[in-house]
Design a protein around this motif. Structure first.
Motif, PDB file in Angstrom:
ATOM      1  N   UNK A   8       0.835  -1.199   0.000  1.00 31.31           N
ATOM      2  CA  UNK A   8       0.000   0.000   0.000  1.00 31.31           C
ATOM      3  C   UNK A   8       0.868   1.246   0.000  1.00 31.31           C
ATOM      4  N   UNK A   9       0.754   2.033  -1.042  1.00 32.30           N
ATOM      5  CA  UNK A   9       1.471   3.302  -1.161  1.00 32.30           C
ATOM      6  C   UNK A   9       0.438   4.358  -1.546  1.00 32.30           C
ATOM      7  N   UNK A  10      -0.098   5.071  -0.561  1.00 34.81           N
ATOM      8  CA  UNK A  10      -1.154   6.048  -0.858  1.00 34.81           C
ATOM      9  C   UNK A  10      -0.680   7.136  -1.821  1.00 34.81           C
ATOM     10  N   UNK A  11      -1.617   7.610  -2.629  1.00 39.61           N
ATOM     11  CA  UNK A  11      -1.349   8.704  -3.553  1.00 39.61           C
ATOM     12  C   UNK A  11      -2.204   9.906  -3.153  1.00 39.61           C
ATOM     13  N   UNK A  12      -1.700  11.113  -3.346  1.00 43.11           N
ATOM     14  CA  UNK A  12      -2.464  12.299  -2.952  1.00 43.11           C
ATOM     15  C   UNK A  12      -3.696  12.496  -3.841  1.00 43.11           C
TER      16      UNK A  12
END
Length: 318
Positions: A8-12
């Motif tokens: 999981x690598x959140x994006x803005x």
């Protein structure tokens, strides 16, 4: 089946949660040539609910002559009464379909319109304006009963007879459906020709018309492999409802170039990787699509299902 989850690598700029409107049991199965037993459909929906899906489109109250696969709507819907907390929308083509749905206690219905004249003629044997006139009393009656109404708008990006569809044309019809009382509008890329810039332009056009993003959902087909890219653009524009079909099943009986819907597993894999909550257990969902693939006698079209269960064609999971 092997376990697997993306990092999981959140994006803005994305919503924290997305509601998946699961269409596999209706849109996904409607074109199957061999009749799927009612009990299999009911178990499919129960398994989808067990995987965490909370909006599952169950069936359509269309005349059996037009969609024979869904002729068992009256038998199927009562088998789903033990799913508290799960919304079970049903498609209704006209006033008669609505009355059939209401008689069984349906609390969420959908009408199916078109942004183009050619598809309105092919699907409903009416012009766009004539189809809107047919839907108006259906929507009014549903709202009198306190029933949630979803409007499907097909051919929002391209039409097999007319080609690319102008944004202004889609905005006009979308506005008419919302003005007549639809609570929610699903924008359909029925033949899968949309690209991210086109999606952005349509959402911008709807916003300029005053349509609230919260009233919109998106429904992409993956004909040209663009469904996930288009979905991401929609999320960046504030859309939080995405239609998808478990295993990537489905198409459109009136548009021969329409291939499968966006696979729910592929959508969940992307959203899990972006840190966007869906409430869906990918392992259970994949197992459900494998189970159904076994019943249908062919492997799942979903890329994620194939990646997580490469041996599915030989031994679909029970």
């Amino acid at each position: 089946m092997t376990d697997g989850l993306p990092m999981a690598v959140p994006a803005p700029g994305l919503p924290s949660r997305v509601r998946i409107h699961e269409v596999g049991a209706r849109d996904g199965l409607q074109n199957e040539k061999a009749t799927v037993p009612t009990e299999v459909k009911a178990e499919f929906i129960h398994r989808l609910a067990d995987a965490g899906l909370t909006t599952i489109e169950a069936t359509s109250f269309v005349h059996p002559k037009w969609v024979p696969q869904l002729a068992d709507a009256e038998d199927l819907f009562p088998l789903l009464g033990d799913l508290p907390g799960v919304e079970l929308p049903v498609l209704v083509p006209n006033a008669r379909g609505l009355e059939r749905a209401l008689a069984l206690g349906a609390r969420r219905i959908a009408v199916f319109g078109s942004a183009t004249e050619s598809f309105a003629r092919a699907n409903l044997n009416r012009s766009v304006d004539e189809s809107l006139a047919m839907f108006a009393p259906v929507v009014a009656r549903a709202r009198e009963e306190g029933v949630h109404v979803r409007g499907y708008l097909s051919m929002c990006f391209g039409d097999p007879w007319e080609g690319p569809v102008p944004v202004a044309q889609v905005v006009r019809t979308a506005g008419a459906l919302l003005d007549m009382g639809c609570d929610e509008l699903s924008l359909g890329d029925t033949i899968g020709v949309a690209t991210p810039g086109h999606v952005a332009a349509l959402l911008t056009g709807l916003a300029e018309r005053g349509v609230a993003t919260g009233a919109l959902g998106v429904h992409f087909h993956d004909t040209y492999g663009q469904a996930l890219a288009n979905t991401l653009v929609a999320l960046q524009h504030g859309v939080t409802t995405v239609d998808a079909s478990a295993g990537g099943l489905g198409g459109c009986p009136y548009a021969k170039s329409a291939t499968g819907n966006l696979a729910t597993e592929d959508l969940v894999w992307m959203l899990d990787g972006l840190g966007v909550d869906t409430g869906v257990d990918l392992g259970r969902l994949t197992a459900t699509s494998l189970w159904l693939a076994g019943r249908l006698g062919r492997p799942s079209p979903s890329r994620t299902v194939r990646a997580l269960a490469p041996d599915q064609a030989q031994s679909p999971e029970e």
